[in-house]
Design a protein around this motif. Sequence first.
Motif, PDB file in Angstrom:
ATOM      1  N   LEU A 196       4.115   6.441 -10.626  1.00  0.00           N
ATOM      2  CA  LEU A 196       4.239   5.844  -9.302  1.00  0.00           C
ATOM      3  C   LEU A 196       3.104   4.871  -9.030  1.00  0.00           C
ATOM      4  O   LEU A 196       3.285   3.889  -8.310  1.00  0.00           O
ATOM      5  CB  LEU A 196       4.241   6.951  -8.240  1.00  0.00           C
ATOM      6  N   SER A 197       1.930   5.120  -9.630  1.00  0.00           N
ATOM      7  CA  SER A 197       0.789   4.253  -9.341  1.00  0.00           C
ATOM      8  C   SER A 197       0.968   2.862  -9.953  1.00  0.00           C
ATOM      9  O   SER A 197       0.147   1.980  -9.732  1.00  0.00           O
ATOM     10  CB  SER A 197      -0.517   4.900  -9.813  1.00  0.00           C
ATOM     11  N   TYR A 254      -9.915   0.216 -16.369  1.00  0.00           N
ATOM     12  CA  TYR A 254      -8.554   0.749 -16.393  1.00  0.00           C
ATOM     13  C   TYR A 254      -7.995   0.713 -14.972  1.00  0.00           C
ATOM     14  O   TYR A 254      -8.549   1.353 -14.073  1.00  0.00           O
ATOM     15  CB  TYR A 254      -8.555   2.197 -16.875  1.00  0.00           C
ATOM     16  N   ARG A 255      -6.888   0.025 -14.788  1.00  0.00           N
ATOM     17  CA  ARG A 255      -6.310  -0.023 -13.448  1.00  0.00           C
ATOM     18  C   ARG A 255      -5.767   1.340 -13.027  1.00  0.00           C
ATOM     19  O   ARG A 255      -5.658   1.635 -11.864  1.00  0.00           O
ATOM     20  CB  ARG A 255      -5.218  -1.095 -13.386  1.00  0.00           C
ATOM     21  N   GLY A 256      -5.452   2.179 -14.012  1.00  0.00           N
ATOM     22  CA  GLY A 256      -4.960   3.518 -13.699  1.00  0.00           C
ATOM     23  C   GLY A 256      -6.017   4.421 -13.071  1.00  0.00           C
ATOM     24  O   GLY A 256      -5.700   5.441 -12.481  1.00  0.00           O
ATOM     25  N   GLU A 314      -2.626   0.527 -19.474  1.00  0.00           N
ATOM     26  CA  GLU A 314      -3.843   0.594 -18.671  1.00  0.00           C
ATOM     27  C   GLU A 314      -3.672   1.508 -17.458  1.00  0.00           C
ATOM     28  O   GLU A 314      -4.597   2.200 -17.054  1.00  0.00           O
ATOM     29  CB  GLU A 314      -4.208  -0.813 -18.210  1.00  0.00           C
ATOM     30  N   VAL A 315      -2.487   1.473 -16.870  1.00  0.00           N
ATOM     31  CA  VAL A 315      -2.241   2.341 -15.716  1.00  0.00           C
ATOM     32  C   VAL A 315      -1.919   3.754 -16.208  1.00  0.00           C
ATOM     33  O   VAL A 315      -2.110   4.728 -15.492  1.00  0.00           O
ATOM     34  CB  VAL A 315      -1.109   1.757 -14.843  1.00  0.00           C
ATOM     35  N   LEU A 372      -0.239  -3.642 -19.169  1.00  0.00           N
ATOM     36  CA  LEU A 372      -0.343  -2.970 -17.866  1.00  0.00           C
ATOM     37  C   LEU A 372       0.128  -1.523 -17.972  1.00  0.00           C
ATOM     38  O   LEU A 372      -0.475  -0.615 -17.405  1.00  0.00           O
ATOM     39  CB  LEU A 372       0.473  -3.736 -16.823  1.00  0.00           C
ATOM     40  N   TRP A 420      -6.004   5.384  -8.600  1.00  0.00           N
ATOM     41  CA  TRP A 420      -5.467   6.562  -7.905  1.00  0.00           C
ATOM     42  C   TRP A 420      -6.150   7.838  -8.363  1.00  0.00           C
ATOM     43  O   TRP A 420      -6.368   8.750  -7.577  1.00  0.00           O
ATOM     44  CB  TRP A 420      -3.956   6.666  -8.123  1.00  0.00           C
ATOM     45  N   ARG A 453      -6.411   2.050 -25.194  1.00  0.00           N
ATOM     46  CA  ARG A 453      -5.944   1.282 -24.040  1.00  0.00           C
ATOM     47  C   ARG A 453      -5.157   2.139 -23.060  1.00  0.00           C
ATOM     48  O   ARG A 453      -4.875   1.717 -21.957  1.00  0.00           O
ATOM     49  CB  ARG A 453      -5.060   0.120 -24.500  1.00  0.00           C
ATOM     50  N   HIS A 456       1.267  -2.630  -8.587  1.00  0.00           N
ATOM     51  CA  HIS A 456       1.040  -3.705  -9.544  1.00  0.00           C
ATOM     52  C   HIS A 456       2.290  -4.530  -9.815  1.00  0.00           C
ATOM     53  O   HIS A 456       2.193  -5.679 -10.217  1.00  0.00           O
ATOM     54  CB  HIS A 456       0.531  -3.133 -10.875  1.00  0.00           C
ATOM     55  N   ASP A 467       0.870  -1.170   0.000  1.00  0.00           N
ATOM     56  CA  ASP A 467       0.000   0.000   0.000  1.00  0.00           C
ATOM     57  C   ASP A 467       0.907   1.219   0.000  1.00  0.00           C
ATOM     58  O   ASP A 467       1.995   1.188   0.581  1.00  0.00           O
ATOM     59  CB  ASP A 467      -0.901  -0.023   1.238  1.00  0.00           C
TER      60      ASP A 467
END
Lengths: 387, 150
Positions: A356-357, B98-100, A230-231, A227, B103, B49, A361, A50
């Motif tokens: 950073l987020s 979306y995992r982003g 997506e992030v 990933l 936050w 994406r 993951h 976390d």
Amino acid sequence: MADLEARKVIELGYGGNERLVMNMGPQHPSAHGVFRMILTLEGETIVAMDSVIGYLHRCHEKLGETLTYAQYPSIASKTDYVAAMTSELAYVLAAEKIGKIEVPKRAQYLRVLVGELQRIASHCLWLGTWCLDMGGALGGGATVFLYCFREREMVLDLFEALTGARLLYGFHQVGGTRYDLPEGWAKHCRETVDHIDRRIDEYESMLEANTPFLVRSQGVGVISRELAQEVGVAGPLLRGSDVDFDARRDDPYSSYPDFDFKIPVEAAGDCYARYRVRMQEFRESIKIVRQVLDGLPAGPISSRPGLKSVGQVRIPKGEAYARVEGPRGEVGCYLIADGGPKPYRMKWRGASFSNLSILPHIVPGHKVADVVAIMGSVDPVFGEVDR
Amino acid sequence: MTPDRATSLIQERFGLQAAGAGRSLTLEQLPPERWVEFFAFAKDTLGCRFFSFLTAVDWKEQGLEVVCRVENLDDGVGIAAKTRLGAEARCPSLTAIYRGADWMERECYDMFGVRFDGHPDLRRILLSQDWEGHPLRKDYAIDTPHAPYR
């Protein structure tokens, strides 16, 4: 606060037997700022993480609503204070986009010039501190750090000669730039980049023939292509994960199409791939700096009259999203103007925040020591994370 | 995927006309109940994406508006979609797509008090957990006193 954390621990399945919750930070040398990680460990392997951010929060977005278009650019430098030129530029680009304000060619070239010098300085800081974090693997580690700082100082000297400040510049303004090159600056700049160009070979030979360095960075902190998108990570993280995107080429601003440069892309997605991307970016930036100095056109540096009052710049009603490819990736400014001297709303898309987020993951599954290597390879600047 | 093709696909499926061109398409007034459906469609059908950002705008009497921008990096199509929220400021969460969004939605909750239904861990992210109010709302004055200075 305590309740929330307790809840989290239960959700993570903390049984009190083999799992251990370990706190890392907020004051930790590898955090490069103030960042707290709460790691759940099984032995030395991390199973959950976390993160606590916000220690450096100054509510820049609220500040942006209370300061005028003439005042805010010099405050914008305080978001990403390691690459101050980038965030200033994103803000003024957004304002110029809404107001359809022309920027003279010379100012556009100067923007590219300082942007690329800033990238060199920022990457120097990243490389030095990252190698310092992995100190044990590099026989003390401080060598690369001190070398990089020596080179970074040379770039900061150039900025000091140009703007009078070493870190926070206030160089950009709506319609152009605030300062022009002083006498003899171009020559000094050429000598500096020639010098740094030679030094980069030296860094590479120190690191890439070093087995402990390779072991600690290769295959560590892998981000998949999917990933990464997506992030929404950006910059060297995105390009280190095989996504061929760079705003300088794909969504160009400030005359970038006039210059010839390559966008380095690596497929592996690990810390080493991100390292390789940045090392190649060093060289590309040097290439661009030389091209700018060769082709710098004469003419005015701003399309607007000199500033005489803070409320002088007015932007018509409208909204725009402008982005700049900074050293850490896409720094975006989403601006809504209502016709007055201040924006109605301003949103920062901080590259470091998104970058950073990714940590929660990718960190699980690694050892505690790897967290330090992964953190360093992400290159977060907490001024930009917390804004 | 081209921006024109994206515009016509959106028109066909959602009956809304996207404004702008190229990387900066804007879709106004998407109903909140089609918010999640739209982004699943943007990701799978339009190939967007890349999660760029999510934020909100306080339009005072007209309520809060959530803005989210995603992008297809390979083909150069970027879409910012907006939705107006009701008085209770609730919005469906995009975290499953979306995992982003995790936050960013936490930040949006922190700053605007937008409640994202379906977010797995909606707590404050930048301010401390016991902070009172949501600073980016227009009725929150910049000199609002806060503990321990009150």
